[in-house]
Design a protein around this motif. Structure first.
Motif, PDB file in Angstrom:
ATOM      1  N   ASP A   1     -17.633 -48.600  27.417  1.00 24.51           N
ATOM      2  CA  ASP A   1     -17.259 -47.392  27.395  1.00 24.51           C
ATOM      3  C   ASP A   1     -18.536 -46.682  26.737  1.00 24.51           C
ATOM      4  OD1 ASP A   1     -14.711 -47.296  28.100  1.00 24.51           O
ATOM      5  OD2 ASP A   1     -13.554 -47.859  26.379  1.00 24.51           O
TER       6      ASP A   1
ATOM      7  N   ASP B   1     -16.575 -43.015  35.683  1.00 25.80           N
ATOM      8  CA  ASP B   1     -15.450 -44.604  36.025  1.00 25.80           C
ATOM      9  C   ASP B   1     -15.458 -44.943  37.834  1.00 25.80           C
ATOM     10  OD1 ASP B   1     -13.857 -43.656  33.843  1.00 25.80           O
ATOM     11  OD2 ASP B   1     -12.717 -42.483  34.656  1.00 25.80           O
TER      12      ASP B   1
ATOM     13  N   PRO C   1     -16.299 -51.504  34.012  1.00 23.09           N
ATOM     14  CA  PRO C   1     -14.969 -50.768  33.773  1.00 23.09           C
ATOM     15  C   PRO C   1     -14.444 -50.658  32.835  1.00 23.09           C
ATOM     16  CG  PRO C   1     -14.981 -51.915  36.003  1.00 23.09           C
ATOM     17  CD  PRO C   1     -16.074 -52.617  34.960  1.00 23.09           C
ATOM     18  N   TYR C   2     -14.388 -52.128  31.838  1.00 25.97           N
ATOM     19  CA  TYR C   2     -14.189 -51.995  30.776  1.00 25.97           C
ATOM     20  C   TYR C   2     -15.401 -52.143  29.343  1.00 25.97           C
ATOM     21  CZ  TYR C   2     -10.689 -54.759  33.226  1.00 25.97           C
ATOM     22  OH  TYR C   2      -9.731 -55.105  34.045  1.00 25.97           O
TER      23      TYR C   2
ATOM     24  N   GLN D   1     -17.007 -53.270  39.811  1.00 24.09           N
ATOM     25  CA  GLN D   1     -16.706 -54.483  39.553  1.00 24.09           C
ATOM     26  C   GLN D   1     -16.170 -54.695  40.825  1.00 24.09           C
ATOM     27  OE1 GLN D   1     -12.379 -53.393  38.356  1.00 24.09           O
ATOM     28  NE2 GLN D   1     -12.494 -54.889  36.584  1.00 24.09           N
TER      29      GLN D   1
ATOM     30  N   ALA E   1     -16.713 -56.542  34.467  1.00 25.27           N
ATOM     31  CA  ALA E   1     -16.050 -56.595  33.385  1.00 25.27           C
ATOM     32  C   ALA E   1     -16.793 -54.531  33.051  1.00 25.27           C
ATOM     33  CB  ALA E   1     -16.439 -56.805  31.964  1.00 25.27           C
TER      34      ALA E   1
END
Length: 455
Positions: free
Chosen positions: A342, A412, A339-340, A419, A337
């Motif tokens: 911020d 990123d 990468p989601y 991930q 989770a």
């Protein structure tokens, strides 16, 4: 000879059940200290990654290549644990290894080039490869099989202690005196440990010497199906049978992707915090320990519960199979989770919580393996198990470097790499849930417990 002791060759061993618990734990602590130094040697690359990159003009993929190259030789070295156990006593094996690490720290201090860095880290990997199996073997010699969860957690906690205490100290050393001073400090500490270890160590009552004494005093039973000696000590079994047990294979499937996560954290987490999330270099070095603080708490909670429930009759299938596999599942889902997420501080929390659940699997799976095999084959079995585990390190750091170099932003790239390894951890967790069962596999290898075979 005094009550509770026996002489094996020229060494005096304590009879099982008669050992001094303060002595058992003090020697366990000395082995844990060695493992802290071991993890400090590993972690230093992550601490100095950015200063090294700045001075030598290295890319992220080159730093990742150095990290992965370490684990190539680390994996090879792990297969030598069984041979070391045959050739030398544990005392001198660990002295040899510790001095090897100290030597490996120095070449890059004297000649700072990419080639020297790569070669010295590969030599360090080879010298560190057998260490985990040897340290666990020494610790287990002082603790009964059903009480090995917490001692195993202490060994595993060395990684957390190194990140919580050693990594921030190294970050301050680097900020004050430069990155070379960190390598020199680690070399000095490795030599100093040997001076404490040599006069202090003796093997415990559940180790190789005690097993050898049992072998001489107790002939094999005529029933080969039980593969057990008259005193309850299992006879050796073929190595191929050990490595084909579902517990061994399922443990490898679970521990390999988690170790890849560990190597990514070791090599890249300070860089992720610094260039990915925007924290300062010193902040990133200090925050390097955050996942390990949470992990340390989780380790002792889970292993303490595991040992207590095992002593009260619960099954190893649940406590050293299902429990760690579930922890790995939580870790994998958390990292998947990332990468989601911020918000920088929330990303730190997600990594810390996920890592803490994943790191809990190491002592529990190591304890599961120790239940399955005869004592005299423990070092060799753990050597192979941990060497296969280390193959996760062949992929983790270098793949992360490639992903970061190819990503739109470093943040990123790091999140995507975490991930990927999160998804692999979920797969490993499911395999372990379906396969790890120490009681079943021990019965298949060496027969039922001794009490069950006496009528």
């Amino acid at each position: 000879m005094t009550s509770g002791t026996a002489t094996v060759g020229t060494a005096t061993t304590t009879e099982p059940g008669q050992e001094s618990r303060p002595q058992a734990w003090s020697l366990t602590g000395l082995l844990v200290l060695l493992y802290v130094i071991n993890w400090g040697d590993k972690a230093v690359l992550g601490i100095v990654a950015q200063p090294l990159a700045d001075e030598l003009g290295l890319s992220a993929s080159q730093i990742g290549l150095v990290g992965s190259a370490f684990f190539v030789t680390f994996t090879i070295g792990g297969f030598f644990a069984g041979l070391l156990d045959r050739w030398m006593t544990l005392k001198w094996s660990l002295v040899l290894l510790s001095l090897g690490w100290a030597v490996a720290m120095l070449p890059v201090v004297l000649a700072a080039t990419f080639v020297v860095l790569l070669a010295s880290r590969m030599f360090l990997g080879f010298a560190e490869g057998p260490t985990s199996a040897m340290v666990h073997t020494g610790v287990y010699s002082w603790h009964r099989p059903e009480k090995r969860g917490v001692p195993s957690a202490c060994v595993t906690a060395a990684a957390s202690i190194a990140k919580i205490a050693v990594a921030p100290a190294l970050a301050l050393v680097v900020a004050t005196w430069g990155w070379r001073a960190a390598f020199v400090a680690l070399a000095v500490v490795g030599v100093a440990w040997c001076a404490i270890w040599l006069p202090a160590w003796r093997e415990g009552p559940y180790g190789k010497q005690a097993a050898a004494k049992s072998t001489r005093e107790s002939p094999r039973t005529p029933d080969p199906a039980s593969a057990r000696k008259a005193d309850g000590e299992p006879a050796p079994v073929p190595w191929a049978r050990i490595f084909r047990t579902p517990t061994f294979l399922g443990g490898v499937a679970a521990i390999l992707p988690m170790y890849a996560v560990v190597t990514v954290v070791l090599t890249w987490l300070p860089s992720y915090f610094e260039v990915g999330l925007g924290y300062s270099r010193v902040q990133a070095g200090v925050m390097f320990g955050f996942p390990s603080i949470v992990s340390l708490l989780m380790l002792f909670v889970l292993t303490g519960i595991s040992d207590r429930l095992l002593s009260r009759g619960s099954t190893s299938r649940m406590l050293r199979g299902v429990l760690p596999a579930t922890g790995l599942l939580v870790c994998g889902l958390s990292l998947a989770a990332l990468p989601y997420v911020d918000v920088p501080w929330l990303a730190v929390v997600v990594v810390s919580v996920g890592y803490s659940f994943g790191a809990s699997i190491f002592p529990l799976f190591n304890s599961a393996i120790s239940e399955v095999v005869p004592t005299r084959q423990l070092a060799g079995t753990l050597g192979v198990f941990l060497a296969l585990m280390a193959t996760g390190g062949l992929i983790g750091p270098y793949l992360t470097g490639l992903v970061v170099d190819a990503a739109a932003t470093p943040g990123d790239g790091y999140a995507l790499a975490f991930q990927i390894f999160g998804v692999l951890s979920v797969v490993g967790a499911v395999i372990a849930l379906l396969t790890v069962n120490p009681e079943r596999d021990r019965a298949r290898l060496v027969g039922p417990p001794a009490a069950a075979t006496t009528h």
